[in-house]
Scaffold this motif. Structure first.
Motif, PDB file in Angstrom:
ATOM      1  N   LEU A 280      72.294 -62.674  -6.649  1.00 15.87           N
ATOM      2  CA  LEU A 280      72.525 -61.746  -5.536  1.00 15.87           C
ATOM      3  C   LEU A 280      74.022 -61.577  -5.274  1.00 15.87           C
ATOM      4  CD1 LEU A 280      70.948 -60.031  -3.583  1.00 15.87           C
ATOM      5  CD2 LEU A 280      70.715 -61.994  -2.086  1.00 15.87           C
ATOM      6  N   ARG A 281      74.742 -62.665  -5.385  1.00 14.31           N
ATOM      7  CA  ARG A 281      76.191 -62.598  -5.170  1.00 14.31           C
ATOM      8  C   ARG A 281      76.863 -61.732  -6.238  1.00 14.31           C
ATOM      9  NH1 ARG A 281      75.555 -67.932  -3.626  1.00 14.31           N
ATOM     10  NH2 ARG A 281      75.935 -68.724  -5.724  1.00 14.31           N
ATOM     11  N   GLN A 282      76.359 -61.806  -7.462  1.00  5.61           N
ATOM     12  CA  GLN A 282      77.015 -61.092  -8.570  1.00  5.61           C
ATOM     13  C   GLN A 282      76.585 -59.640  -8.696  1.00  5.61           C
ATOM     14  OE1 GLN A 282      76.442 -63.343 -12.248  1.00  5.61           O
ATOM     15  NE2 GLN A 282      76.405 -65.196 -11.012  1.00  5.61           N
TER      16      GLN A 282
ATOM     17  N   LYS B  53      71.499 -54.592  -5.551  1.00  7.24           N
ATOM     18  CA  LYS B  53      70.959 -55.879  -5.098  1.00  7.24           C
ATOM     19  C   LYS B  53      69.483 -55.831  -4.711  1.00  7.24           C
ATOM     20  CE  LYS B  53      75.476 -57.270  -3.208  1.00  7.24           C
ATOM     21  NZ  LYS B  53      75.838 -58.334  -4.132  1.00  7.24           N
ATOM     22  N   SER B  54      68.886 -54.628  -4.702  1.00 10.00           N
ATOM     23  CA  SER B  54      67.560 -54.539  -4.090  1.00 10.00           C
ATOM     24  C   SER B  54      66.543 -55.470  -4.745  1.00 10.00           C
ATOM     25  CB  SER B  54      67.057 -53.098  -4.108  1.00 10.00           C
ATOM     26  OG  SER B  54      66.988 -52.609  -5.428  1.00 10.00           O
TER      27      SER B  54
ATOM     28  N   ALA C  67      67.175 -53.898   1.166  1.00  6.74           N
ATOM     29  CA  ALA C  67      66.656 -53.527  -0.164  1.00  6.74           C
ATOM     30  C   ALA C  67      66.119 -52.104  -0.139  1.00  6.74           C
ATOM     31  CB  ALA C  67      65.569 -54.509  -0.592  1.00  6.74           C
ATOM     32  N   ILE C  68      65.345 -51.796   0.869  1.00 14.12           N
ATOM     33  CA  ILE C  68      64.747 -50.453   0.967  1.00 14.12           C
ATOM     34  C   ILE C  68      65.842 -49.404   1.115  1.00 14.12           C
ATOM     35  CG2 ILE C  68      63.342 -48.966   2.465  1.00 14.12           C
ATOM     36  CD1 ILE C  68      61.519 -51.475   2.870  1.00 14.12           C
ATOM     37  N   SER C  69      66.833 -49.736   1.906  1.00 11.91           N
ATOM     38  CA  SER C  69      67.928 -48.793   2.108  1.00 11.91           C
ATOM     39  C   SER C  69      68.626 -48.475   0.768  1.00 11.91           C
ATOM     40  CB  SER C  69      68.897 -49.408   3.114  1.00 11.91           C
ATOM     41  OG  SER C  69      70.032 -48.659   3.200  1.00 11.91           O
ATOM     42  N   GLU C  70      68.870 -49.508  -0.021  1.00 11.62           N
ATOM     43  CA  GLU C  70      69.514 -49.269  -1.325  1.00 11.62           C
ATOM     44  C   GLU C  70      68.597 -48.475  -2.245  1.00 11.62           C
ATOM     45  OE1 GLU C  70      71.688 -52.506  -3.647  1.00 11.62           O
ATOM     46  OE2 GLU C  70      70.094 -51.936  -5.044  1.00 11.62           O
TER      47      GLU C  70
END
Lengths: 307, 781
Positions: free
Chosen positions: A207-209, A213-214, A244-247
């Motif tokens: 997640l950091r990398q 990211k979703s 996540a949904i937003s992305e």
């Protein structure tokens, strides 16, 4: 030495393809038909024309050529394999199984791994998951570098609820091949298999990398939900899923949405308890070309209102 | 069970094979692979085992560092999983990884056998990649469908070399979008059609490859084995940036601020649930480059020699892979397969079949800063801001067009390649044709925040009128004399379609005699094309001073100026069609009656050969000229039996490798000779193969169930192998009479050199073409 059925097909085509024009499949069919008219039908000509018919989706004609090739050479492994593959594509599963068994009987041992994998797909299409699994196990024993086979085997193990075997198999595949696809699937398997605590640090690292990211946020939400089953809808999890949904929304083409993103969103909605929205996304994904395999895989993880 | 065994018998164990000039240096390379900011792989092949060493440094005169044998991977043709699948027997491929290099640094290198220099000097250098996300200007070359080994491929390459030299702006790397080794991607074809033509370029820059369908004939993406995978070293574990795919079949790498993704569109699962698509999604999630460029063989949009509305692989790529790429912000997709140059507008979301443009175009302009303006996108990676699709299958093979793909802005029927320059936020690509002319240019600028609207009204390109099959070439039989050969030919046309609206439409017939001994008269003719009319036939005469070797043949290119580029019809487009020149069989020999019964033992004696005329001059199967390795044969008739003695010369007999096969097995893959017979006028033909192990194959009109009563014997000698064969001709019906013609061909398969040759050349139409066999004329009793 490794040998492979597909290469056998192609090797037979050598005398023909050495001469064929670099034309469209239609022109190639025209040319091959003329060769057959002049010289009579031969195995290489028929296999070559069948291949062109298959490219054009004219599967019945491809089958006719392959069957004619088998009359000339009954144990032609390439033709048997092609017939199995084409019947599987046409969802004529019993016929596909018959041809794959014939191919296995005719093929040298060096080709068996590929043929076991093919038959495993046929068994899976027949919903005979245990037999499919058994064939994938055999295939991977012979050839341990096939990323697709590990992935397909893991899906069968998921269906058969063989959680420990799934985790172990994916770990082995990841180690063998280095494939990130298998590693990601292994993380999913850890979550499904009650080992979310092992999965979580790995997810955090990814997640950091990640730029996008979703999918990792959804995995994180799944892991957290699994670890805190009494707080499935905690603000932290809800926030993760909202992001996540937003992305995903930003990445969806409104008129031509990517079905795999829709299925990701369905999973996110499902984790949020939004069953209707999850169902809607699954249906929309199907409308936009999601495969049955994709849908069933998501449905296993989703809690949706069925129509 | 297939078994491999070496041929050297006791006699051969004592052989000393002279080192030829070719064996002094590498057989292939050295060339470069898998470069990163800190490492690179240097690959080369030698004819025999050597003690490999690579020396390198920042000056050609001071190669301070070295990699020695212990750290160099070597691969040979053999039985191990890591072996080469299809290389000359005995040859060794070396793969040396140079590590701990500095980014963006020019290094020189040389390869050695111990202390002996094999290749090196001031031309042998490479520059390491810049660090990821560096804003360094760079240039790469994109080529597709080039691997013919022909003149068009050379012209395309020369045009690139001339432009980069003139601009003093060399390539940083090279992308090949597949079909680099026609026709079947064998090791020999790689050598001839890829490594040789691009030798100079490949020693200085890496070629990042994607597998085409022609390579896919002999290589397998599923197992990542075959000559294609032998030739390249590509990342499997994310060595060059991007994520680990676990296979060489698909991979990614970073160069400066661009992320490059290579997919296998040929023989892997193209579904969204397949491992390749799953890897692609994961890889796209992680990249933080400014640009994404994807490349693979099968184009999602084309109406060239292939049609993306009809063909499964192309439809699947468009429907399954393009949504993943576009939702992650891909900027440019480079493909081949279709033998044409097609370049799209800035498009997004055109996944339907058939493809339509309306609502899927974000900028309908030409992308040219001096025309409609560059395409504009927001800075960084953003989903669905548009992709430019480039089909560059015009790298050397015959060009074909079958229609107009609605999303395309530029369609050109010209050989050429694409040169792409990236400078921070601007990507500019040109199509450079084989004459060195810039025939298309577009730029994408990614700066600030751009709001893109979908274009609903698209002005389509003018309709395309197909002339692909309009012309035919018919050749008369050759007339041979001691001074050479002559013949004539006529090009006829079909009726021109009535909907041809362009004025001054014309067809220019140009004869290409490069690298041949032929003269064609007239060398060029221009024919005027009028709607609804049939142009007059055009006659040509051909002559060559060579009476023995008429190959290679000249070729005819017909350049049609028939389709307007713009709707005002001012600029007309070239549509080039190459006509196949086919020579009628001209090989003719007497079928002498033998005076004694031959003994079929592989040993030739004077009595057997008395009165038989030696036949030589076998022609290389691609028609490039006489075979390099001589073959000599004698053919005679005894008691209605055909006697054939073949002497196959081969200095490297110790490299002969063969396979133990069953009767009627795949003997054409072995060292062997093929005999083809047909009684003139009879419907059936007979095919016999004898390999150097004396194993046999026979068929009647390709039907394997036929088995003849014939005998053969083989003897291996120091620098040749001899076969004797006796075939009873009662299979042909009544005994042959004096003056009667037996259609005959002899084919030699030399696997050591991957050289295949025929006595009577069958015009590259395969061996099973009786209409191209030569004639044996039965002598009087």
């Amino acid at each position: 030495m490794r040998s492979h059925a597909l290469l056998l097909v192609l090797a037979l085509l050598w005398p023909i393809s050495r001469t064929s024009a670099h034309d469209s499949p239609e022109h190639s069919i025209e040319e091959l038909t003329e060769h057959i008219r002049q010289e009579g039908a031969s195995v290489p000509l028929l296999l070559s024309r069948a291949s062109d018919y298959r490219v054009l989706g004219r599967l019945e004609l491809a089958i006719a050529d392959l069957q004619q090739a088998l009359k000339l050479e009954p144990k032609q492994v390439g033709a048997l394999v092609e017939l199995a593959r084409i019947h599987l594509t046409m969802r004529k599963i019993d016929a596909a199984l018959r041809w794959s068994n014939k191919a296995l009987a005719a093929a040298p041992p060096g080709d068996h791994a590929y043929l076991y994998a093919l038959r495993a797909d046929i068994y899976a299409a027949k919903n005979q998951y245990q037999k499919a699994l058994s064939d994938y196990n055999r295939a991977l024993t012979d050839d341990a570098m096939q990323v697709d086979w590990y992935l397909n085997r893991a899906r069968l193990q998921e269906l058969l609820r063989l959680s420990a075997e799934r985790i172990a198999g994916l770990a082995h595949g990841t180690k063998k091949t280095g494939s990130v696809t298998l590693e990601n699937e292994w993380i999913e398997a850890l979550i499904d298999g009650g080992q979310a605590d092992r999965a979580l640090p790995l997810i955090e690292s990814h997640l950091r990398q990640a730029r996008l990211k979703s999918s990792w946020r959804i995995r994180r939400a799944r892991a957290l939900s699994a670890l805190n089953s009494h707080e499935k809808h905690s603000p932290q999890i809800q926030e993760e899923l909202n992001q996540a949904i937003s992305e995903i929304n930003a990445r969806l083409n409104p008129s031509q949405p990517d079905p795999s993103l829709l299925l990701d969103r369905a999973l996110a909605y499902s984790l949020m308890g939004e069953k209707v929205k999850a169902r809607h996304d699954i249906d929309l994904a199907q409308k936009h070309g999601a495969t049955i395999r994709q849908v069933t895989s998501i449905e296993r993880r989703c809690d949706t209102d069925r129509p | 069970m297939i078994k491999y065994f070496h041929f050297p018998l006791l006699v051969l164990l004592t052989l000393t094979i002279p080192v030829t000039a070719q064996e002094e240096g590498p057989l292939r390379g050295p060339y470069l692979a898998q470069s990163t900011p800190s490492s690179i792989v240097i690959v080369w092949r030698t004819a025999n085992k050597t003690e490999p060493v690579v020396r390198f440094g920042i000056s050609p005169k001071d190669l301070q560092s070295q990699v020695t044998a212990q750290a160099i991977k070597n691969r040979t043709k053999g039985t191990e999983a890591e072996s080469l699948s299809d290389a000359p027997v005995g040859s060794v491929q070396f793969e040396a990884q140079l590590t701990d290099l500095k980014p963006e640094t020019k290094y020189y290198y040389a390869v050695y056998d111990g202390e002996k220099l094999l290749a090196g000097g001031s031309d042998y250098h490479f520059t390491t990649h810049p660090l990821p996300n560096t804003k360094k200007p760079f240039r790469f070359w994109v080529v597709g469908d080039s691997g013919t080994g022909g003149t068009d491929q050379t012209r395309v390459n020369d045009a690139m070399l001339a432009l980069t030299a003139k601009q003093k702006r060399p390539l940083d790397f090279y992308l090949h979008v597949g079909d680099m080794a026609y026709h079947t991607g064998t090791d020999k074809q790689f050598q001839k059609n890829f490594f040789k033509p691009y030798e100079e370029t490949l020693r200085q820059v890496v070629c990042w490859p994607s597998m085409g369908n022609h390579e896919g004939t002999s290589s397998d993406g599923k197992t990542a084995t075959g000559p294609y995978y032998d030739a390249y070293v590509t990342p499997t574990r994310g060595e060059a940036g991007g994520l680990a795919s676990g296979t060489e079949a698909y991979y990614s790498f970073d160069y400066a601020n661009v992320h490059f993704i290579c997919l296998n569109s040929h023989d892997l699962d193209r579904s969204t649930t397949g491992a390749m698509a799953q890897w692609l999604k994961a890889d796209l999630e992680m990249t933080r480059a400014d640009w994404i460029v994807a490349f693979f063989h099968h184009p999602p949009y084309t109406k060239g020699s292939h049609d993306s509305d009809k063909e499964t692989q192309l439809i699947e790529i468009r429907a399954n892979i393009m949504p993943i790429l576009e939702s992650a912000g891909v900027d440019l997709v480079l493909t081949g397969h279709s033998h044409i140059y097609e370049r799209s507008m800035l498009i997004d979301g055109a996944y339907d079949t058939p493809t339509v443009a309306e609502n899927f175009v974000l900028d309908a302009g030409d992308g040219n800063p001096e025309g409609d303006g560059a395409y504009r996108k927001s800075s960084g990676l953003h989903p669905h801001e548009g992709t430019v699709q480039v089909v560059t299958g015009n790298g050397g093979t015959k060009l074909t067009r079958n229609g107009t793909m609605p999303v395309m802005k530029r369609i050109l029927m010209e050989h050429g390649s694409v040169i792409v320059d990236v400078d921070n936020d601007t990507l500019t690509a040109i199509m450079l044709n084989a004459d060195g002319e810039e025939r298309d240019l577009f730029s994408i600028i990614k700066r600030g925040q751009v709001k893109l609207e979908r274009v609903t009204q698209i002005k389509p390109l003018p309709p395309f009128i197909s002339v692909n099959r309009l012309a035919n070439l018919k050749m008369e039989p050759l007339s041979l004399s001691k001074s050479g050969a002559t013949t004539s030919g006529v090009v006829t046309f079909g009726r021109i379609p009535k909907d041809l609206v362009v004025e001054n439409a014309r067809a220019r017939i140009v004869w290409d005699t490069a690298d041949t001994s032929w003269k064609v008269s007239p060398p060029e003719v221009v024919v005027s094309l009028k709607a609804g009319e049939t142009p007059p036939p055009q006659k040509f005469s051909f002559s060559t001073a060579s009476d023995k070797n008429v190959y290679p043949l000249p070729s005819a290119r017909i350049v049609y100026n028939i389709n307007p580029l713009e709707d005002n019809g001012k600029e007309m487009m070239n549509d080039t069609v190459t006509l196949k020149v086919k020579i009628a069989p001209y090989k003719r020999a007497p079928l002498a009656r033998m005076k004694t019964d031959p003994t079929i033992d592989g040993v030739l004696n004077k009595n057997e050969l008395a009165g038989l005329t030696p036949q030589t001059d076998l022609i290389e199967s691609e028609g490039t000229g006489l075979a390099e390795q001589p073959t000599e044969f004698y053919v005679g008739l005894r008691n209605n039996q055909l006697y054939l003695a073949v002497i196959s010369h081969e200095p490297a007999m110790d490299k002969m490798l063969n396979v133990e096969r069953e009767h009627d097995g795949e003997l054409w893959k072995d060292e062997g000779v093929e005999i083809l017979l047909q009684r003139e006028g009879a419907p059936d033909f007979y095919h016999f193969i004898v390999n150097a192990a004396g194993q046999r194959y026979d068929s009647k009109t390709s039907k394997l169930e036929w088995n003849g009563e014939w005998s053969t014997a083989v003897k291996l000698e120091k620098d040749r192998w001899v076969s004797e064969t006796l075939i009873p001709l009662d299979i042909l019906g009544p005994p042959l009479k004096a003056g009667e013609v037996l259609r005959f061909n002899l084919v030699r398969n030399n696997q050591i050199r991957q050289e295949f040759s025929q006595w009577s050349h069958t015009n590259r139409d395969g061996n099973l073409k009786p209409n191209y066999y030569g004639s044996l004329v039965v002598e009087e009793e």
